[in-house]
Design a protein around this motif. Structure first.
Motif, PDB file in Angstrom:
ATOM      1  N   ALA A 184      -5.213  -3.044   4.220  1.00  0.00           N
ATOM      2  CA  ALA A 184      -6.036  -1.838   4.246  1.00  0.00           C
ATOM      3  C   ALA A 184      -5.202  -0.600   3.934  1.00  0.00           C
ATOM      4  O   ALA A 184      -5.646   0.303   3.208  1.00  0.00           O
ATOM      5  CB  ALA A 184      -6.713  -1.693   5.608  1.00  0.00           C
ATOM      6  N   MET A 185      -3.981  -0.537   4.480  1.00  0.00           N
ATOM      7  CA  MET A 185      -3.089   0.580   4.179  1.00  0.00           C
ATOM      8  C   MET A 185      -2.694   0.557   2.703  1.00  0.00           C
ATOM      9  O   MET A 185      -2.726   1.594   2.016  1.00  0.00           O
ATOM     10  CB  MET A 185      -1.836   0.503   5.056  1.00  0.00           C
ATOM     11  N   ALA A 186      -2.325  -0.621   2.195  1.00  0.00           N
ATOM     12  CA  ALA A 186      -1.925  -0.733   0.794  1.00  0.00           C
ATOM     13  C   ALA A 186      -3.071  -0.375  -0.141  1.00  0.00           C
ATOM     14  O   ALA A 186      -2.862   0.257  -1.190  1.00  0.00           O
ATOM     15  CB  ALA A 186      -1.426  -2.152   0.505  1.00  0.00           C
ATOM     16  N   LEU A 187      -4.300  -0.746   0.226  1.00  0.00           N
ATOM     17  CA  LEU A 187      -5.465  -0.423  -0.596  1.00  0.00           C
ATOM     18  C   LEU A 187      -5.706   1.085  -0.618  1.00  0.00           C
ATOM     19  O   LEU A 187      -5.960   1.673  -1.680  1.00  0.00           O
ATOM     20  CB  LEU A 187      -6.700  -1.142  -0.055  1.00  0.00           C
ATOM     21  N   HIS A 188      -5.630   1.723   0.546  1.00  0.00           N
ATOM     22  CA  HIS A 188      -5.857   3.168   0.620  1.00  0.00           C
ATOM     23  C   HIS A 188      -4.793   3.927  -0.177  1.00  0.00           C
ATOM     24  O   HIS A 188      -5.106   4.856  -0.933  1.00  0.00           O
ATOM     25  CB  HIS A 188      -5.849   3.619   2.078  1.00  0.00           C
ATOM     26  N   VAL A 189      -3.544   3.505  -0.034  1.00  0.00           N
ATOM     27  CA  VAL A 189      -2.457   4.156  -0.770  1.00  0.00           C
ATOM     28  C   VAL A 189      -2.639   3.967  -2.270  1.00  0.00           C
ATOM     29  O   VAL A 189      -2.426   4.905  -3.057  1.00  0.00           O
ATOM     30  CB  VAL A 189      -1.100   3.617  -0.293  1.00  0.00           C
ATOM     31  N   LEU A 190      -3.045   2.774  -2.688  1.00  0.00           N
ATOM     32  CA  LEU A 190      -3.271   2.545  -4.117  1.00  0.00           C
ATOM     33  C   LEU A 190      -4.418   3.404  -4.626  1.00  0.00           C
ATOM     34  O   LEU A 190      -4.336   3.960  -5.734  1.00  0.00           O
ATOM     35  CB  LEU A 190      -3.564   1.064  -4.385  1.00  0.00           C
ATOM     36  N   GLU A 191      -5.475   3.561  -3.831  1.00  0.00           N
ATOM     37  CA  GLU A 191      -6.559   4.438  -4.287  1.00  0.00           C
ATOM     38  C   GLU A 191      -6.088   5.883  -4.404  1.00  0.00           C
ATOM     39  O   GLU A 191      -6.463   6.591  -5.348  1.00  0.00           O
ATOM     40  CB  GLU A 191      -7.779   4.367  -3.363  1.00  0.00           C
ATOM     41  N   ILE A 192      -5.260   6.326  -3.462  1.00  0.00           N
ATOM     42  CA  ILE A 192      -4.713   7.682  -3.564  1.00  0.00           C
ATOM     43  C   ILE A 192      -3.982   7.848  -4.892  1.00  0.00           C
ATOM     44  O   ILE A 192      -4.187   8.828  -5.625  1.00  0.00           O
ATOM     45  CB  ILE A 192      -3.756   7.972  -2.393  1.00  0.00           C
ATOM     46  N   MET A 193      -3.157   6.879  -5.237  1.00  0.00           N
ATOM     47  CA  MET A 193      -2.342   7.004  -6.444  1.00  0.00           C
ATOM     48  C   MET A 193      -3.180   6.887  -7.710  1.00  0.00           C
ATOM     49  O   MET A 193      -2.991   7.659  -8.667  1.00  0.00           O
ATOM     50  CB  MET A 193      -1.228   5.961  -6.421  1.00  0.00           C
ATOM     51  N   THR A 194      -4.111   5.953  -7.751  1.00  0.00           N
ATOM     52  CA  THR A 194      -4.947   5.818  -8.947  1.00  0.00           C
ATOM     53  C   THR A 194      -5.892   7.008  -9.084  1.00  0.00           C
ATOM     54  O   THR A 194      -6.211   7.436 -10.200  1.00  0.00           O
ATOM     55  CB  THR A 194      -5.730   4.497  -8.935  1.00  0.00           C
ATOM     56  N   ALA A 195      -6.328   7.563  -7.945  1.00  0.00           N
ATOM     57  CA  ALA A 195      -7.161   8.760  -8.000  1.00  0.00           C
ATOM     58  C   ALA A 195      -6.363   9.964  -8.502  1.00  0.00           C
ATOM     59  O   ALA A 195      -6.898  10.815  -9.222  1.00  0.00           O
ATOM     60  CB  ALA A 195      -7.762   9.055  -6.628  1.00  0.00           C
ATOM     61  N   LEU A 196      -5.086  10.045  -8.139  1.00  0.00           N
ATOM     62  CA  LEU A 196      -4.230  11.101  -8.668  1.00  0.00           C
ATOM     63  C   LEU A 196      -4.128  11.001 -10.189  1.00  0.00           C
ATOM     64  O   LEU A 196      -4.211  12.007 -10.901  1.00  0.00           O
ATOM     65  CB  LEU A 196      -2.838  11.024  -8.048  1.00  0.00           C
TER      66      LEU A 196
END
Length: 359
Positions: free
Chosen positions: A314-326
């Protein structure tokens, strides 16, 4: 004891082996790699370990957890196959090269009743965890802002096979960003929206070492990104990740609150000095007060096996969304809201190496 199978035996695998081999809670039962000779050599050096094909390793009923150390483009395929065989998965960062694939991994794991974890687990060391303890203990008051900075000239100067750093799933944001963004989420909580800007200094890179020295590698991703993270807590973070500079004297991470400021050590490492400047005081170095002492890559897997799972899917997914959203914001020029969130995991108590190796 949990039997582990490792898929992918590239450069990073040595650091995982140094952590996992002395641990009493896991046994490396099998390894697999596209380079059969490399897998066989690794198996010979590990007592009781077998060299298998990836398909054989994933199908082996005795292996309960798969450590996925493949290149980013293969993360999703290997993770989903392991989940389909009923196995827990712990993977290198990012969780997948694309956010949609990462979401498929966490959804599949939830449906199958298995666990997913993912790097970086450096945030479980004494560096970030001591800073987290200071924030949670109110030593800087209400957190207001943070900054994260990583600048280099790129990995092609030292890495003999740097191609994947410049393809989809690579770039400074997805390569180094996970350490910094995960730290910011650990320290300040989940992010609700982001804004980004990015650029690319050149379309080719020249390999500087190894048998391919002098060969040109095409650049398919942006190599400099600056972003703004809006945390649910109200704090605002700025992030800069670059393969287009040379060096920076900026602190890796700074966190500022109404009553004090923190300097957080390099989140690519597990330890380092945390410095605090309280209102009306001066800079002081904090004694380590939380985290796994002398930890190495793979501590997140041991934490998962022990039932904590702080380096979670869940943490890795949220962090990946932050980066792809950036990256999406940089391309569109618009602020990007996020669809995921995550709870900050529990603080890691200060845990000596002899203790976590026996978990």
């Amino acid at each position: 004891m949990t039997d582990i199978g490792i898929v992918g035996l590239g450069v990073i695998s040595r650091q995982y082996l140094d952590t996992l081999l002395p641990a009493s809670s896991v046994r490396i039962a099998a390894v697999a790699d596209l380079d059969v000779a490399r897998a066989e050599a690794a198996a010979e050096a590990i007592p009781g370990c077998r060299a298998l094909t990836t398909a054989e390793l994933l199908a082996d009923p005795g292996i309960r957890t798969v450590l996925n150390l493949t290149i980013p483009a293969a993360h999703a395929e290997v993770a989903l196959a392991a989940i389909a065989h009923g196995k827990d998965v712990y993977g290198e960062k990012p969780l997948a090269a694309a956010f949609a694939d990462a979401a498929r991994i966490t959804d599949a794991a939830a449906a199958a009743g298995v666990r997913v974890g993912g790097a970086p687990d450096t945030v479980l060391g004494t560096g970030v965890q001591t800073a987290r303890a200071a924030i949670d203990g109110g030593r800087i008051g209400r957190p207001v802002s943070a900054s994260a900075m990583w600048v280099s000239a790129g990995h092609e100067s030292w890495h003999p096979q740097p191609d994947f750093y410049y393809r989809e799933g690579g770039g400074p944001l997805l390569d180094m960003g996970p350490y910094y963004v995960t730290s910011l989420v650990q320290l300040l909580g989940p992010v609700t929206a982001v804004s980004g800007a990015s650029s690319r200094s050149r379309d080719e890179r020249v390999i500087g070492s190894g048998p391919r020295a002098g060969e040109r590698v095409p650049v398919e991703v942006d190599t400099h990104l600056t972003g703004i993270l809006h945390h649910a807590s109200g704090a605002i973070s700025t992030v800069t990740m670059s393969f287009d500079g040379v060096r920076s004297t900026a602190a890796p991470i700074e966190v500022h609150g109404v009553d004090g400021s923190l300097i957080v050590p390099d989140p690519n490492n597990f330890a380092g000095d945390v410095q605090l400047h309280a209102r009306g005081g001066s800079w002081e170095t904090l004694e380590p007060s939380a985290g796994y002492v002398d930890a190495g890559r793979g501590i997140g897997l041991l934490d998962l096996v022990a039932g904590e799972g702080r380096a979670s899917g869940a943490m890795a997914l949220h962090v990946l969304e932050i980066m792809t959203a950036l990256a999406a914001s940089a391309a569109s020029g618009a602020r990007e809201p996020l669809t995921t969130t995550v709870e900050r995991p529990s603080l890691v108590p200060l845990t000596a190496a002899e203790v976590w190796r026996s978990l």
